[in-house]
Design a protein around this motif. Structure first.
Motif, PDB file in Angstrom:
ATOM      1  N   SER A  25       0.828  -1.205   0.000  1.00 32.55           N
ATOM      2  CA  SER A  25       0.000   0.000   0.000  1.00 32.55           C
ATOM      3  C   SER A  25       0.865   1.258   0.000  1.00 32.55           C
ATOM      4  O   SER A  25       0.460   2.280  -0.572  1.00 32.55           O
ATOM      5  CB  SER A  25      -0.927   0.006   1.222  1.00 32.55           C
ATOM      6  OG  SER A  25      -0.178   0.011   2.426  1.00 32.55           O
ATOM      7  N   LEU A  26       2.025   1.207   0.607  1.00 34.68           N
ATOM      8  CA  LEU A  26       2.936   2.352   0.592  1.00 34.68           C
ATOM      9  C   LEU A  26       3.629   2.496  -0.755  1.00 34.68           C
ATOM     10  O   LEU A  26       3.848   3.613  -1.227  1.00 34.68           O
ATOM     11  CB  LEU A  26       3.989   2.202   1.696  1.00 34.68           C
ATOM     12  CG  LEU A  26       3.506   2.352   3.134  1.00 34.68           C
ATOM     13  CD1 LEU A  26       4.670   2.170   4.096  1.00 34.68           C
ATOM     14  CD2 LEU A  26       2.848   3.702   3.364  1.00 34.68           C
ATOM     15  N   ALA A  27       3.991   1.392  -1.347  1.00 35.70           N
ATOM     16  CA  ALA A  27       4.649   1.373  -2.654  1.00 35.70           C
ATOM     17  C   ALA A  27       3.840   0.460  -3.569  1.00 35.70           C
ATOM     18  O   ALA A  27       4.085  -0.753  -3.623  1.00 35.70           O
ATOM     19  CB  ALA A  27       6.085   0.875  -2.516  1.00 35.70           C
ATOM     20  N   PRO A  28       2.839   1.006  -4.275  1.00 43.07           N
ATOM     21  CA  PRO A  28       1.806   0.200  -4.945  1.00 43.07           C
ATOM     22  C   PRO A  28       2.284  -0.787  -6.000  1.00 43.07           C
ATOM     23  O   PRO A  28       1.506  -1.647  -6.404  1.00 43.07           O
ATOM     24  CB  PRO A  28       0.901   1.263  -5.585  1.00 43.07           C
ATOM     25  CG  PRO A  28       1.116   2.480  -4.769  1.00 43.07           C
ATOM     26  CD  PRO A  28       2.554   2.441  -4.361  1.00 43.07           C
ATOM     27  N   ILE A  29       3.526  -0.670  -6.484  1.00 45.09           N
ATOM     28  CA  ILE A  29       4.014  -1.664  -7.435  1.00 45.09           C
ATOM     29  C   ILE A  29       5.199  -2.452  -6.871  1.00 45.09           C
ATOM     30  O   ILE A  29       5.862  -3.186  -7.586  1.00 45.09           O
ATOM     31  CB  ILE A  29       4.389  -1.034  -8.799  1.00 45.09           C
ATOM     32  CG1 ILE A  29       5.420   0.079  -8.630  1.00 45.09           C
ATOM     33  CG2 ILE A  29       3.150  -0.519  -9.506  1.00 45.09           C
ATOM     34  CD1 ILE A  29       5.863   0.681  -9.964  1.00 45.09           C
TER      35      ILE A  29
END
Length: 361
Positions: free
Chosen positions: A178-182
């Motif tokens: 969720s913090l780094a979506p990829i």
């Protein structure tokens, strides 16, 4: 076979992970973040440039520790560049980024932070080697120091490129962070745990240095009259070690813990509310490094002041200094300099006849 989404823009992944990038980066919060970020970056560029220039200009700094110090300053300078790039590619703009541009944004941050961290570890090991062998500077040659510096950047670049090379969630969005979506959650767990382990190693190294110097100081005090300076030695050491480790703990640990919680898919931890503040806190480490490792050094600070005010050093003073190399050798002003120059050097190191010969090797 899972479908891959290399051609999607970031809004697709933000929507999938239900991450809102617009509302939380507007209004007063955005202004505060940008103002602090701009100030920090300007300070990082100026201070770290001065550190690098001072090491290059002053021949008294042509030793392994100071080469590593200059490399740490370069890593922190790079962190400033990474954060400037982030400021222009964050908030509502994040959803308009392509996958490759988002990878570049995060890769710059990961590379710069890893370079600073690994460099701090190498400095700690170098200090450990020097102190345990009762020397001001380690026996590292210029070739070995160059190899270490190249290795530091190779590790940092590799760590920054790992998600781009395949450890991501572009082909399996169910494991996206969720913090780094990829970014894959498993990568965040790996990255955060690895950095925490490096932090633990640094703690162990500095504790060993402290215990060793304290033991040597006690031995000296039992055989000498024990000056006030020597009695203050353990206190100075503790302050120096606590400054170094305290800055690292305060600036890095909260962000690493948040990344670890996100990697473990903690949906009730409220990590979205604190992520940008912990990012600023991590950036503070690059602000504090020049202060901790350089500005406490009178010689370093004097060199930087002369460069700031464009004044040249008195040539007669240079000639006088060149005639007394032992004075220079007995002033170690790095992370361990405060206790070496007061206690260990005066009692044991500077009394050794071979130091004057080996100190410049």
């Amino acid at each position: 076979m899972n479908e891959c989404y290399y051609d999607k823009r970031m809004d697709f992944f933000y929507n999938k992970t239900k991450t809102d990038t617009a509302d939380e980066w507007t209004g007063p919060q955005l202004i505060v973040v940008l103002c602090f970020g701009t100030f920090f970056c300007l300070f990082i560029f100026i201070s770290n440039s001065l550190v690098i220039a001072a090491v290059v200009k002053n021949k008294r700094f042509h030793f392994p520790f100071y080469y590593l110090l200059a490399n740490l300053a370069a890593a922190d300078f790079f962190a400033g560049i990474a954060y400037v790039f982030l400021m222009f590619n964050t908030g509502p703009v994040s959803k308009t980024l392509t996958v490759n541009r988002w990878f570049l944004r995060q890769g710059l941050l990961d590379t710069s932070l890893t370079a600073s961290l690994v460099n701090l570890l190498v400095i700690a090991v170098e200090r450990h080697m020097s102190i345990m062998r009762m020397k001001i500077h380690s026996n590292l040659t210029k070739k070995r120091v160059t190899f270490l510096i190249i290795s530091i950047w190779a590790i940092a670049i590799f760590m920054g490129a790992v998600p781009t090379l395949g450890w991501n969630c572009l082909c399996d969005i169910t494991v996206c962070s969720s913090l780094a979506p990829i970014y894959s959650r498993s990568y965040l767990v790996f990255w955060s745990v690895l950095n925490l382990v490096v932090f633990f190693i640094m703690v162990v190294v500095y504790i060993r240095i402290y215990m060793y110097v304290q033991r040597k100081t006690n031995v000296l005090s039992s055989h000498t009259s024990g000056s006030i300076s020597r009695r203050r030695t353990p206190v100075k050491l503790m302050k120096t070690v606590m400054t170094v480790l305290g800055a690292f703990v305060v600036c890095w640990t909260p962000g690493l813990v948040v990344l670890l919680l996100d990697g473990l898919n903690c949906t009730y931890c409220g990590i979205q509310n604190v992520k940008r503040w912990f990012l600023l806190l991590a950036l503070l480490n690059s602000v504090m490094n020049p202060i901790i490792y350089s500005y406490k050094d009178d010689e370093m600070w004097g060199t930087m002041k002369r460069m700031i005010f464009c004044s040249s050093e008195d040539k007669s003073q240079d000639r006088r200094s060149s005639r007394i190399p032992s004075t220079v050798l007995c002033r170690s002003t790095d992370t361990s300099g405060h206790y070496i120059e007061d206690g260990i050097i005066q009692g044991t190191i500077c009394g050794k006849g071979d130091l004057g010969d080996k100190g410049n090797s």
